[in-house]
Design an enzyme around this catalytic site. Sequence first.
Site, PDB file in Angstrom:
ATOM      1  N   GLN A  65      86.137  37.178  43.636  1.00  9.62           N
ATOM      2  CA  GLN A  65      85.441  36.171  42.834  1.00  9.62           C
ATOM      3  C   GLN A  65      84.171  36.785  42.258  1.00  9.62           C
ATOM      4  OE1 GLN A  65      85.142  33.765  40.623  1.00  9.62           O
ATOM      5  NE2 GLN A  65      86.203  32.385  42.058  1.00  9.62           N
ATOM      6  N   TYR A  95      80.500  38.264  49.895  1.00  8.30           N
ATOM      7  CA  TYR A  95      81.335  37.276  50.574  1.00  8.30           C
ATOM      8  C   TYR A  95      82.798  37.705  50.562  1.00  8.30           C
ATOM      9  CZ  TYR A  95      83.236  32.620  51.656  1.00  8.30           C
ATOM     10  OH  TYR A  95      83.906  31.552  52.225  1.00  8.30           O
ATOM     11  N   TYR A 105      89.480  26.109  48.044  1.00  9.18           N
ATOM     12  CA  TYR A 105      88.271  25.326  47.789  1.00  9.18           C
ATOM     13  C   TYR A 105      88.380  23.987  48.516  1.00  9.18           C
ATOM     14  CZ  TYR A 105      86.561  28.717  44.450  1.00  9.18           C
ATOM     15  OH  TYR A 105      86.079  29.873  43.889  1.00  9.18           O
ATOM     16  N   ARG A 130      79.237  21.463  61.170  1.00 10.51           N
ATOM     17  CA  ARG A 130      79.246  20.930  59.810  1.00 10.51           C
ATOM     18  C   ARG A 130      80.469  21.426  59.049  1.00 10.51           C
ATOM     19  NH1 ARG A 130      73.829  22.134  56.753  1.00 10.51           N
ATOM     20  NH2 ARG A 130      74.066  24.196  57.691  1.00 10.51           N
TER      21      ARG A 130
END
Length: 240
Positions: free
Chosen positions: A141, A147, A179, A12
């Site tokens: 982030q 992560y 992104y 995926r």
Amino acid sequence: MTRIAVVTGGTRGIGEAISLKLKEKGRHVIANYGGNDEAARAFSARTGIDVRKWDVGDHQACLDACAEIEGQFGPIDILVNNAGITRDATIMKMTFEQWDEVIRIDLTGCFNMAKACFPNMRTRSWGRIVNVGSVNGQGGQIGQVNYAAAKSGIHGFTKSLAMEGARFGVTANAIAPGYIATEMLSTIPDNVMEKIVAQIPVGRLGQPEEIARGVEFLTSDNASFITGSTLSINGGQHMY
């Protein structure tokens, strides 16, 4: 000679694009997945790519799966450590389980798979390992200490592995996507997405195929002098 390639999280999103690109270039691809049986079956039926289910965070499962693949198809020449999950929360709210699960899959999974594949690559004096990091492992982030730590760790892991493999013809490189328009971003509200895109100098999200092209190059014969590097594919969002 047909190269055998294993792509973790390969059914995926970015992993799917990588699997398809490597197949297009003549590799025999085995796509690993961790949990979504229905999606994996649909991917295999649509693409003809062999899919195998195991948990990359389980050390013995990785050793066993790679041994089975090599016994069936021959030596694994190319390893793409793409499998990754997110469990976002600020550190005030993040549980240890959320921290541990992301580190286990995103970072320890790279070690487990390299441990399974690197020795035979070294013996044969040819191998390509690409680890998928993240722009958020480079710049951080909010809400992603787990992560960002895992993805940042991938970059150091890659450099050290590259040093160990260099004189044996085994390269190790990383790709740090920005992104990318995948299912992982589909739950982000439109107003938040607008702010994200506004921070990307090229003015758009990346496409999975753009990451796949980078992986295809780094796993080719033409990339034999590139090792220990991180290729940032992020539209200029983070530069260093």
